[in-house]
Enzyme design. Structure first.
Site, PDB file in Angstrom:
ATOM      1  N   TYR A  50      99.027  31.834 -16.264  1.00 57.54           N
ATOM      2  CA  TYR A  50     100.185  32.431 -15.584  1.00 57.54           C
ATOM      3  C   TYR A  50      99.908  32.640 -14.094  1.00 57.54           C
ATOM      4  O   TYR A  50     100.839  32.918 -13.326  1.00 57.54           O
ATOM      5  CB  TYR A  50     100.584  33.775 -16.212  1.00 57.54           C
ATOM      6  CG  TYR A  50     100.954  33.716 -17.683  1.00 57.54           C
ATOM      7  CD1 TYR A  50     101.143  32.505 -18.345  1.00 57.54           C
ATOM      8  CD2 TYR A  50     101.104  34.878 -18.434  1.00 57.54           C
ATOM      9  CE1 TYR A  50     101.464  32.454 -19.689  1.00 57.54           C
ATOM     10  CE2 TYR A  50     101.432  34.834 -19.779  1.00 57.54           C
ATOM     11  CZ  TYR A  50     101.601  33.620 -20.407  1.00 57.54           C
ATOM     12  OH  TYR A  50     101.908  33.579 -21.734  1.00 57.54           O
ATOM     13  N   HIS A 108      94.520  29.738 -25.698  1.00 57.75           N
ATOM     14  CA  HIS A 108      95.970  29.716 -25.445  1.00 57.75           C
ATOM     15  C   HIS A 108      96.722  28.735 -26.361  1.00 57.75           C
ATOM     16  O   HIS A 108      97.837  29.017 -26.803  1.00 57.75           O
ATOM     17  CB  HIS A 108      96.211  29.374 -23.973  1.00 57.75           C
ATOM     18  CG  HIS A 108      97.522  29.843 -23.439  1.00 57.75           C
ATOM     19  ND1 HIS A 108      97.684  30.253 -22.140  1.00 57.75           N
ATOM     20  CD2 HIS A 108      98.747  29.974 -24.016  1.00 57.75           C
ATOM     21  CE1 HIS A 108      98.951  30.603 -21.945  1.00 57.75           C
ATOM     22  NE2 HIS A 108      99.618  30.438 -23.066  1.00 57.75           N
TER      23      HIS A 108
END
Ligand code: NAP
Length: 278
Positions: A50, A108
């Site tokens: 992010y 992830h």
């Protein structure tokens, strides 16, 4: 409050609602995190990918909260699963966030090459042994990948997956209850793409005098071992989402909302995603 503020998983208390920070960058990320904590959130979700660790860390500091009152999750990106790289990425995350441990560190996405999974899980185990992380886990692992991962690392604490009333997860939620794992529901509002406009959702919301988003969050949060990550850059909506824990859905409401789910109705499906089995 009709839904518990924390879920206890393997004896560990995790705040049921966390603030999501995907696509929340710069000063907005700092403001979102600081204000969410001021509003009562005690769980923050971010990821190396992010690109907002420094801003999220600044938001945590600005809130003034004691570190041990906050549950902080981040995720290692796919290009850093080799053990040395994973260690470096985790240490950089700690530095950027300005904390000395993470509550939960996730892979992830499943590795493109299965052979990378075991060394990556071993590297997470080492971080846990070294007290840099409290818990380790995975994200976007369908049940058929989660089970072999648990053979390698039985301490896997969580699988974070897209989960909302359009996309139920019978296998994963059953596994979570069987093995006492956490399922964290990401994109609980279907990434803002239409779920809250479903007539069933708006009718249940009107009946209870609450918002459609609150109905969607309550449908998830009431489920055993499920934690939920709504994201909002709007302070009022952040508070509204937290107040979803006070929504008391009836068995009839839940049965109607259950009917909305369709296999494969997901909104997050990048080219490197695994074969889904829902
Ligand atoms: P989401 O929470 O499903 O939806 C966010 C959207 O809903 C935004 O457009 C937001 O707009 C809107 N919204 C929020 N609260 C609302 C309300 N009360 N009423 C009406 N609209 C509302 O989206 P998401 O970001 O996809 O998922 C949440 C978090 O899950 C992420 O931020 C991230 O932390 C995590 N995640 C993880 C993965 C993974 O691969 N592990 C993937 C995706 C997401 P406003 O901001 O304008 O309120």
């Amino acid at each position: 409050m009709s839904i518990a503020f924390t879920k206890t998983i393997r004896g560990v208390a995790v705040p049921t609602l966390g603030i999501g920070t995907w696509e929340v960058e710069g000063p907005t990320a700092t403001e979102t995190v600081a204000d969410a904590i001021a509003a009562g959130y005690r769980h923050v979700d971010t990821a190396v990918a992010y690109g907002n660790h420094a801003e999220v860390g600044e938001g945590i500091r600005r809130s003034g909260i004691a570190r041990d009152e906050l549950w902080l999750t981040t995720k290692i990106w796919l290009d850093s699963y080799a053990p040395k790289r994973l260690r470096e990425s985790a240490e950089q995350a700690l530095k950027d966030l300005g904390v000395d441990y993470l509550d939960l560190l996730l892979l992830h996405w499943p590795a493109g090459d299965d052979a990378e999974t075991e060394p990556a899980l071993r590297a997470l185990q080492q971080l846990r042994d070294d007290s840099l992380i409290r818990e380790l886990g995975v994200s976007n692992f369908p049940d058929y990948l989660l089970r072999p991962a648990l053979q390698i690392a039985p301490e896997i604490f969580a699988d974070q997956v897209e989960y909302h009333a359009h996309l139920a997860h019978e296998k994963l939620t059953a596994t979570a209850l069987e093995l006492d794992l956490m399922i964290t529901a990401y994109s609980p509002l279907a990434h803002g793409e239409g779920l809250t406009a479903e007539s069933v959702v708006t009718e249940v919301a009107a009946k209870h005098g609450v918002s459609p988003a609150q109905v969607c969050i309550a449908w998830l949060a009431r489920q055993g071992n499920v934690t939920v990550l709504p994201r909002s850059t709007n302070p009022d909506r952040r508070r509204e989402n937290l107040a979803a824990l006070e929504v008391d859905l009836t068995a009839g409401d839940v049965a109607e909302l259950d009917e909305l789910s369709r296999p494969g109705k997901r909104y997050i499906n990048p080219p490197f995603a695994p074969r889904w089995d829902d």
